[in-house]
Design a protein around this motif. Structure first.
Motif, short mmCIF file in Angstrom:
data_model
loop_
_atom_site.label_atom_id
_atom_site.label_comp_id
_atom_site.label_asym_id
_atom_site.label_seq_id
_atom_site.Cartn_x
_atom_site.Cartn_y
_atom_site.Cartn_z
N ARG A 33 0.88 -1.20 -0.11
CA ARG A 33 -0.04 0.05 -0.05
C ARG A 33 0.80 1.24 0.00
NH1 ARG A 33 -5.31 0.62 3.59
NH2 ARG A 33 -5.87 -1.07 2.08
N CYS A 34 1.92 1.32 0.76
CA CYS A 34 2.69 2.68 1.10
C CYS A 34 3.92 2.34 0.10
CB CYS A 34 2.90 2.72 2.35
SG CYS A 34 3.83 1.60 3.16
N LYS A 35 4.28 1.22 -0.47
CA LYS A 35 5.62 1.05 -1.27
C LYS A 35 6.76 0.87 -0.18
CE LYS A 35 3.36 2.30 -5.46
NZ LYS A 35 1.93 2.40 -4.88
N GLU A 39 4.47 5.66 5.21
CA GLU A 39 3.72 6.70 5.13
C GLU A 39 2.81 6.90 3.88
OE1 GLU A 39 5.84 9.98 6.29
OE2 GLU A 39 6.63 10.17 4.22
N ARG A 40 1.70 7.40 3.70
CA ARG A 40 0.83 7.64 2.47
C ARG A 40 0.11 9.04 2.84
NH1 ARG A 40 -3.31 3.10 0.87
NH2 ARG A 40 -3.82 4.90 -0.57
N ARG A 41 -0.52 9.19 1.76
CA ARG A 41 -1.53 10.43 1.77
C ARG A 41 -2.74 10.01 1.83
NH1 ARG A 41 1.33 15.05 0.50
NH2 ARG A 41 3.44 14.82 -0.29
N ARG A 43 -6.87 10.34 1.36
CA ARG A 43 -7.54 10.42 -0.15
C ARG A 43 -8.21 11.88 -0.17
NH1 ARG A 43 -10.75 4.89 -1.01
NH2 ARG A 43 -8.83 3.48 -0.69
N ARG A 46 -4.81 15.79 1.78
CA ARG A 46 -3.58 15.14 1.27
C ARG A 46 -2.37 15.40 2.19
NH1 ARG A 46 -4.47 11.42 -2.35
NH2 ARG A 46 -2.79 12.15 -3.38
N LYS A 48 0.48 13.85 4.65
CA LYS A 48 1.20 12.35 5.06
C LYS A 48 0.63 11.87 6.13
CE LYS A 48 4.98 12.96 2.06
NZ LYS A 48 6.48 12.83 1.98
N CYS A 51 0.95 4.76 7.53
CA CYS A 51 0.24 3.75 6.79
C CYS A 51 -0.64 2.82 7.68
CB CYS A 51 1.42 2.93 5.93
SG CYS A 51 0.52 1.68 4.87
#
Length: 80
Positions: A33-35, A39-41, A43, A46, A48, A51
């Motif tokens: 999901r976060c590669k 952390e991810r943004r 939806r 936006r 950070k 995850c």
């Protein structure tokens, strides 16, 4: 002489054996999901954020490792 089907079967078995050895030696892989960033943004907003799937570590247990642990648990439960 090997037929095409036999050769394909050997390649698939070799890949499966390699994957199981890899799962046994290195049980954690990057979070999809976060590669692997941890952390991810969001939806809508936006910003950070940590995850939720990997709890910010960037690592997840591989599917093959879960299979190995499931088999190991069942084996141990049957031998008691």
């Amino acid at each position: 002489m090997l037929t095409v089907a036999a050769l394909a079967s050997l390649i698939i078995l070799g890949y499966a054996a390699f994957y199981l050895i890899k799962c046994y030696a290195v049980p954690f892989g990057p979070c999809r999901r976060c590669k692997g960033a941890g952390e991810r943004r969001g939806r809508i907003i936006r910003l950070k954020r940590e995850c939720p799937r990997c709890a910010g570590t960037g690592k997840r247990v591989r599917v093959g490792r879960r299979v190995i642990e499931r088999i190991r648990t069942e084996y141990r439960a049957g031998n008691q």
